[in-house]
Design a protein around this motif. Sequence first.
Motif, PDB file in Angstrom:
ATOM      1  N   LEU A  45       0.859  -1.175   0.000  1.00 38.14           N
ATOM      2  CA  LEU A  45       0.000   0.000   0.000  1.00 38.14           C
ATOM      3  C   LEU A  45       0.902   1.234   0.000  1.00 38.14           C
ATOM      4  N   ILE A  46       0.790   2.044  -1.059  1.00 38.37           N
ATOM      5  CA  ILE A  46       1.566   3.279  -1.118  1.00 38.37           C
ATOM      6  C   ILE A  46       0.616   4.465  -1.097  1.00 38.37           C
ATOM      7  N   ALA A  51      -0.534  17.474  -1.736  1.00 38.48           N
ATOM      8  CA  ALA A  51       0.226  18.518  -2.435  1.00 38.48           C
ATOM      9  C   ALA A  51       0.696  19.616  -1.497  1.00 38.48           C
ATOM     10  N   ALA A  52      -0.049  19.875  -0.439  1.00 35.00           N
ATOM     11  CA  ALA A  52       0.281  20.966   0.478  1.00 35.00           C
ATOM     12  C   ALA A  52       1.305  20.581   1.549  1.00 35.00           C
ATOM     13  N   GLN A  59       4.208  13.555  -4.218  1.00 36.54           N
ATOM     14  CA  GLN A  59       5.045  12.403  -4.557  1.00 36.54           C
ATOM     15  C   GLN A  59       4.544  11.159  -3.824  1.00 36.54           C
ATOM     16  N   TRP A  60       4.788  10.008  -4.450  1.00 41.79           N
ATOM     17  CA  TRP A  60       4.420   8.717  -3.866  1.00 41.79           C
ATOM     18  C   TRP A  60       5.455   8.295  -2.836  1.00 41.79           C
ATOM     19  N   ALA A  61       4.984   7.676  -1.762  1.00 45.65           N
ATOM     20  CA  ALA A  61       5.851   7.183  -0.688  1.00 45.65           C
ATOM     21  C   ALA A  61       5.296   5.853  -0.199  1.00 45.65           C
ATOM     22  N   ASN A  62       6.042   5.229   0.694  1.00 51.87           N
ATOM     23  CA  ASN A  62       5.551   3.996   1.308  1.00 51.87           C
ATOM     24  C   ASN A  62       4.300   4.308   2.122  1.00 51.87           C
ATOM     25  N   ASP A 133      -5.502  16.245   4.264  1.00 52.26           N
ATOM     26  CA  ASP A 133      -4.388  17.146   4.552  1.00 52.26           C
ATOM     27  C   ASP A 133      -3.047  16.423   4.492  1.00 52.26           C
ATOM     28  N   GLU A 134      -3.079  15.110   4.544  1.00 53.94           N
ATOM     29  CA  GLU A 134      -1.868  14.297   4.549  1.00 53.94           C
ATOM     30  C   GLU A 134      -1.671  13.507   3.257  1.00 53.94           C
ATOM     31  N   VAL A 135      -2.772  12.984   2.704  1.00 51.36           N
ATOM     32  CA  VAL A 135      -2.694  11.989   1.630  1.00 51.36           C
ATOM     33  C   VAL A 135      -3.650  12.354   0.499  1.00 51.36           C
ATOM     34  N   ASP A 136      -3.125  12.414  -0.731  1.00 53.37           N
ATOM     35  CA  ASP A 136      -3.959  12.669  -1.917  1.00 53.37           C
ATOM     36  C   ASP A 136      -4.562  11.398  -2.489  1.00 53.37           C
ATOM     37  N   ALA A 137      -3.827  10.276  -2.412  1.00 52.30           N
ATOM     38  CA  ALA A 137      -4.294   9.030  -3.027  1.00 52.30           C
ATOM     39  C   ALA A 137      -3.554   7.862  -2.408  1.00 52.30           C
TER      40      ALA A 137
END
Length: 174
Positions: A45-46, A51-52, A59-62, A133-137
């Motif tokens: 799961l990434i 964006a903010a 950017q994608w992260a773990n 506020d933390e995660v776009d997708a």
Amino acid sequence: MNRHIIIPAIAGDGTLYPVEKMEAHVKGLLHLAVSVFVFDGDRLLIQRRAAAKYHCGGQWANTCCSHPHWEESLEACAERRLDEELGFTLPLMRHQTVEYAASVGEGLSEHERVTLFSAQVDSKSLEIVPDPDEVDAVRWITPEDLHQEVSAAPQDFTPWFQIYLQRFPGLKFD
């Protein structure tokens, strides 16, 4: 987002001392961090960072990364941020600790001693409720597909995630 969080930095003699999170990133101070990897079989799961975010937005992260608050355990931090960012908790397995340094843009750098955590879950039974506020997708991806995407578009992935992929190509820890 509260950027004035006090986190544990690491002195040259190995002792911990409190420092404001942004100061650690501006000065490139070595500090503690956690990274969580949630798997369904071999699929990871990434998340794409909001964006903010103050660095590496979009950017994608773990699955989840963070810094423990001063005097917070690494385990408690990993559990807390998984819930805060993605809206769920799981039993986490603690793995090794790694150290890295990387520029993250905007004059900021990460110099972290990171303890890795993982969990296995059936993705069909996991309800993911990202904090916008933390995660776009979020999405699930195999290590093979992840390596292909990072090779094709490295700018789409956080520096630390790329470091983890280089050190642990199959995303197997310990």
